[in-house]
Design a protein around this motif. Structure first.
Motif, PDB file in Angstrom:
ATOM      1  N   ASN A  49      -3.895   8.337  18.777  1.00  0.00           N
ATOM      2  CA  ASN A  49      -4.154   7.737  17.469  1.00  0.00           C
ATOM      3  C   ASN A  49      -3.467   6.379  17.379  1.00  0.00           C
ATOM      4  O   ASN A  49      -2.251   6.301  17.244  1.00  0.00           O
ATOM      5  N   PRO A  50      -4.247   5.286  17.455  1.00  0.00           N
ATOM      6  CA  PRO A  50      -3.615   3.962  17.550  1.00  0.00           C
ATOM      7  C   PRO A  50      -2.979   3.514  16.240  1.00  0.00           C
ATOM      8  O   PRO A  50      -3.241   4.068  15.177  1.00  0.00           O
ATOM      9  N   ILE A 108      -9.802  -0.298   6.141  1.00  0.00           N
ATOM     10  CA  ILE A 108      -9.962  -0.736   7.544  1.00  0.00           C
ATOM     11  C   ILE A 108     -11.418  -1.080   7.804  1.00  0.00           C
ATOM     12  O   ILE A 108     -12.321  -0.275   7.531  1.00  0.00           O
ATOM     13  N   ARG A 155      -3.111  -6.364  10.397  1.00  0.00           N
ATOM     14  CA  ARG A 155      -3.113  -6.713   8.979  1.00  0.00           C
ATOM     15  C   ARG A 155      -1.862  -7.482   8.611  1.00  0.00           C
ATOM     16  O   ARG A 155      -0.786  -7.256   9.181  1.00  0.00           O
ATOM     17  N   ARG A 171     -12.282   2.924   7.234  1.00  0.00           N
ATOM     18  CA  ARG A 171     -11.491   3.755   6.310  1.00  0.00           C
ATOM     19  C   ARG A 171     -11.527   3.117   4.939  1.00  0.00           C
ATOM     20  O   ARG A 171     -11.112   1.964   4.806  1.00  0.00           O
ATOM     21  N   THR A 222       0.844  -1.208   0.000  1.00  0.00           N
ATOM     22  CA  THR A 222       0.000   0.000   0.000  1.00  0.00           C
ATOM     23  C   THR A 222       0.872   1.248   0.000  1.00  0.00           C
ATOM     24  O   THR A 222       0.951   1.964  -0.993  1.00  0.00           O
ATOM     25  N   GLU A 279      -3.495   3.479   1.260  1.00  0.00           N
ATOM     26  CA  GLU A 279      -3.464   2.633   2.441  1.00  0.00           C
ATOM     27  C   GLU A 279      -4.535   1.541   2.399  1.00  0.00           C
ATOM     28  O   GLU A 279      -5.489   1.604   1.625  1.00  0.00           O
ATOM     29  N   SER A 280      -4.364   0.602   3.329  1.00  0.00           N
ATOM     30  CA  SER A 280      -5.312  -0.501   3.441  1.00  0.00           C
ATOM     31  C   SER A 280      -6.718  -0.005   3.784  1.00  0.00           C
ATOM     32  O   SER A 280      -6.886   1.050   4.404  1.00  0.00           O
ATOM     33  N   SER A 336      -9.741  -2.540  21.381  1.00  0.00           N
ATOM     34  CA  SER A 336      -9.586  -3.195  20.075  1.00  0.00           C
ATOM     35  C   SER A 336      -8.164  -2.991  19.554  1.00  0.00           C
ATOM     36  O   SER A 336      -7.428  -2.122  20.025  1.00  0.00           O
ATOM     37  N   ILE A 370      -1.589   0.377  13.468  1.00  0.00           N
ATOM     38  CA  ILE A 370      -1.898  -0.949  12.916  1.00  0.00           C
ATOM     39  C   ILE A 370      -0.757  -1.906  13.259  1.00  0.00           C
ATOM     40  O   ILE A 370       0.418  -1.567  13.100  1.00  0.00           O
ATOM     41  N   PRO A 390       2.684   2.690  11.250  1.00  0.00           N
ATOM     42  CA  PRO A 390       1.863   3.662  10.540  1.00  0.00           C
ATOM     43  C   PRO A 390       2.544   4.002   9.219  1.00  0.00           C
ATOM     44  O   PRO A 390       3.684   3.605   8.990  1.00  0.00           O
ATOM     45  N   SER A 391       1.850   4.710   8.369  1.00  0.00           N
ATOM     46  CA  SER A 391       2.479   5.196   7.154  1.00  0.00           C
ATOM     47  C   SER A 391       3.680   6.064   7.546  1.00  0.00           C
ATOM     48  O   SER A 391       3.638   6.802   8.529  1.00  0.00           O
ATOM     49  N   HIS A 410       1.186  -5.124  12.263  1.00  0.00           N
ATOM     50  CA  HIS A 410       1.423  -5.955  11.083  1.00  0.00           C
ATOM     51  C   HIS A 410       1.913  -7.323  11.521  1.00  0.00           C
ATOM     52  O   HIS A 410       2.791  -7.422  12.385  1.00  0.00           O
ATOM     53  N   PRO A 470      -9.618   6.519  14.955  1.00  0.00           N
ATOM     54  CA  PRO A 470      -9.252   7.787  15.592  1.00  0.00           C
ATOM     55  C   PRO A 470      -8.299   8.638  14.765  1.00  0.00           C
ATOM     56  O   PRO A 470      -8.268   9.848  14.891  1.00  0.00           O
ATOM     57  N   GLY A 471      -7.512   8.009  13.900  1.00  0.00           N
ATOM     58  CA  GLY A 471      -6.571   8.786  13.088  1.00  0.00           C
ATOM     59  C   GLY A 471      -7.215   9.474  11.926  1.00  0.00           C
ATOM     60  O   GLY A 471      -6.573  10.233  11.205  1.00  0.00           O
ATOM     61  N   ARG A 530       2.982  12.374  15.959  1.00  0.00           N
ATOM     62  CA  ARG A 530       1.623  11.816  15.931  1.00  0.00           C
ATOM     63  C   ARG A 530       0.984  11.915  17.309  1.00  0.00           C
ATOM     64  O   ARG A 530       1.615  11.580  18.319  1.00  0.00           O
TER      65      ARG A 530
HETATM   66  O1  TXA Z   1      -1.862   0.476   4.381  1.00  0.00           O
HETATM   67  C1  TXA Z   1      -1.782   0.773   5.575  1.00  0.00           C
HETATM   68  O2  TXA Z   1      -2.703   0.540   6.384  1.00  0.00           O
HETATM   69  C2  TXA Z   1      -0.476   1.439   6.055  1.00  0.00           C
HETATM   70  C3  TXA Z   1       0.664   0.436   5.861  1.00  0.00           C
HETATM   71  C4  TXA Z   1       1.981   0.939   6.395  1.00  0.00           C
HETATM   72  O3  TXA Z   1       0.307  -0.788   6.441  1.00  0.00           O
HETATM   73  N1  TXA Z   1      -0.576   1.866   7.407  1.00  0.00           N
HETATM   74  C5  TXA Z   1      -1.341   2.921   7.777  1.00  0.00           C
HETATM   75  O4  TXA Z   1      -1.229   3.281   9.109  1.00  0.00           O
HETATM   76  O5  TXA Z   1      -2.056   3.529   7.010  1.00  0.00           O
HETATM   77  P1  TXA Z   1      -1.710   4.678   9.701  1.00  0.00           P
HETATM   78  O6  TXA Z   1      -1.217   4.702  11.098  1.00  0.00           O
HETATM   79  O7  TXA Z   1      -1.270   5.763   8.804  1.00  0.00           O
HETATM   80  O8  TXA Z   1      -3.257   4.567   9.728  1.00  0.00           O
HETATM   81  C6  TXA Z   1      -3.850   3.654  10.622  1.00  0.00           C
HETATM   82  C7  TXA Z   1      -5.266   4.006  10.869  1.00  0.00           C
HETATM   83  C8  TXA Z   1      -5.443   5.261  11.685  1.00  0.00           C
HETATM   84  O9  TXA Z   1      -6.490   6.025  11.103  1.00  0.00           O
HETATM   85  C9  TXA Z   1      -5.845   4.727  13.055  1.00  0.00           C
HETATM   86  O10 TXA Z   1      -6.659   5.616  13.770  1.00  0.00           O
HETATM   87  C10 TXA Z   1      -6.607   3.479  12.667  1.00  0.00           C
HETATM   88  O11 TXA Z   1      -5.851   2.941  11.620  1.00  0.00           O
HETATM   89  N2  TXA Z   1      -6.661   2.502  13.762  1.00  0.00           N
HETATM   90  C11 TXA Z   1      -5.627   1.889  14.370  1.00  0.00           C
HETATM   91  N3  TXA Z   1      -6.064   1.093  15.363  1.00  0.00           N
HETATM   92  C12 TXA Z   1      -7.407   1.205  15.391  1.00  0.00           C
HETATM   93  C13 TXA Z   1      -8.447   0.645  16.197  1.00  0.00           C
HETATM   94  N4  TXA Z   1      -8.187  -0.201  17.194  1.00  0.00           N
HETATM   95  N5  TXA Z   1      -9.716   0.986  15.926  1.00  0.00           N
HETATM   96  C14 TXA Z   1     -10.007   1.837  14.915  1.00  0.00           C
HETATM   97  N6  TXA Z   1      -9.068   2.413  14.119  1.00  0.00           N
HETATM   98  C15 TXA Z   1      -7.783   2.099  14.358  1.00  0.00           C
END
Ligand code: TXA
Ligand code: MG
Length: 326
Positions: free
Chosen positions: A58-59, A181, A118, A193, A31, A178-179, A114, A61, A139-140, A63, A223-224, A54
């Motif tokens: 903001n939690p 969600i 991924r 997302r 991604t 990104e992935s 939670s 992901i 995270p990204s 991997h 939350p992010g 950050r």
């Molecule tokens: O493609 C992707 O998902 C990329 C690659 C690196 O894997 N990662 C990514 O991470 O986009 P980040 O941190 O940029 O975005 C993660 C999102 C954030 O909006 C965060 O709030 C949400 O995932 N998230 C994380 N844990 C969560 C949870 N327990 N419940 C709801 N949302 C969550």
């Protein structure tokens, strides 16, 4: 600026050693590039928040290599099994209940019960996960609020003073977004997302409908998903059908206004997959050209277009006054 490293077997072994020692490593996924840390090491995870600027709420992901590793940390529902069977490894993130007691750092979940998990589908990410043998919070690999990186050079440019120990170079990413969600804690998937797997594809694979929650900028479900995100320095004007003086154009499709100077077409043929791949790099390039405003042509809202429009709307959203986005 830290130089990206070609991801040889030796480089992956070195990167795994850095991660196991609590240092950060940026790595490619299918991604976007991720900024990885050992998800069981709070000091390592804390460095992610510092490097990205950050907010701690903001939690991240987590991997994992596969569903079996994920099941060490989260409780799989029947729906989650079906989603993982259909889409892992791949660009789908599942939000599930954390299994307690867990070795995951509390910083990863931002205090939620939670966890987002991924299994990425990229040979370098998978080799790194196997060599590290730890779940990786990632995270990204961009400064918080800025444009996500789809090339190693984007990562290198983003972290002056907070360089990761290594940036593994895997070339441009395959999806460019990104992935997706999904909350998979109950019987039906809930979209948190939009992302690289279109909602229509999930619905078709499972024969169920994907629920949506009301978008709420103040209390986002992921939350992010703060409103302003993916922000270039330039202002962003959506649904442009013409170009004003001083504007650069992010075009889509064959019918481009005439006489535009600074222009990138996401897909001259109007192909959404191609547009997704090009989106973030194009925003970065137009921004680097120095335009005050980037005018963006309309993109259809179906399939991958939903995720593209989500990113564009956040790129265009008003930015906080006390911005960390600079
Ligand atoms: O493609 C992707 O998902 C990329 C690659 C690196 O894997 N990662 C990514 O991470 O986009 P980040 O941190 O940029 O975005 C993660 C999102 C954030 O909006 C965060 O709030 C949400 O995932 N998230 C994380 N844990 C969560 C949870 N327990 N419940 C709801 N949302 C969550
Ligand atoms: Mg991000």
């Amino acid at each position: 600026m830290p130089a990206p490293t070609t991801a040889t077997d030796q480089a992956i072994a070195d990167a795994a050693a850095h991660l196991r020692a609590g240092r950060l490593v940026a790595f490619p996924t299918e991604t976007v590039y991720g900024l990885g840390a050992d998800a069981t090491n709070s000091e390592a995870v804390a460095q992610i928040f510092a490097a990205k600027g950050r907010p701690r709420f903001n939690p991240l992901i987590v991997h994992v290599h596969d569903a079996a590793q994920a099941a060490e940390y989260v409780t799989f529902t029947p729906l989650a099994h079906r989603l993982a069977d259909a889409f892992w490894p791949g660009p789908l993130t599942l939000v599930l209940d954390q299994r307690g007691p867990s070795s995951l750092s509390d910083l990863v979940t931002g205090g939620l019960t939670s966890v987002a998990v991924r299994a990425p589908d990229h040979p370098i990410a998978r080799a790194l996960l196997a060599a590290t043998a730890r779940p990786l919070a990632a995270p990204s690999a961009n400064r918080s609020g800025r444009i996500s990186p789809t090339q190693a050079a984007h990562v290198a440019a983003d972290f002056p003073g907070h360089e990761p120990a290594m940036i593994l170079d895997g070339g441009p990413t395959a999806h460019g977004l990104e992935s997706t969600i999904v909350d998979a804690r109950s019987d039906l998937p809930i979209l948190l997302r939009p992302g690289a797997v279109p909602v229509e594809t999930i619905a078709a694979a499972l024969g169920v409908s994907v629920l949506r929650t009301e978008a709420d900028a103040q209390r986002p479900n992921a939350p992010g998903q703060l409103t302003s995100h993916y922000a270039p320095r330039a202002a962003v004007r959506l649904n442009a059908t013409d170009v004003q003086p001083g504007e650069a154009l992010l075009a889509f499709g064959p019918d481009v206004p005439a006489g535009v100077g600074d222009m990138i077409n996401l897909s001259p043929s109007g192909n959404l997959t191609e547009a997704a791949v090009n989106l973030f790099a194009a925003l970065r390039m137009l921004d680097a050209g120095g335009a005050r405003t980037i005018a963006v042509m309309p993109v259809p809202d179906t399939g991958l277009g939903e995720a593209i429009n989500d990113r564009l709307h956040r790129a265009a959203a008003p930015r906080p006054a006390d911005s960390t986005l600079d």
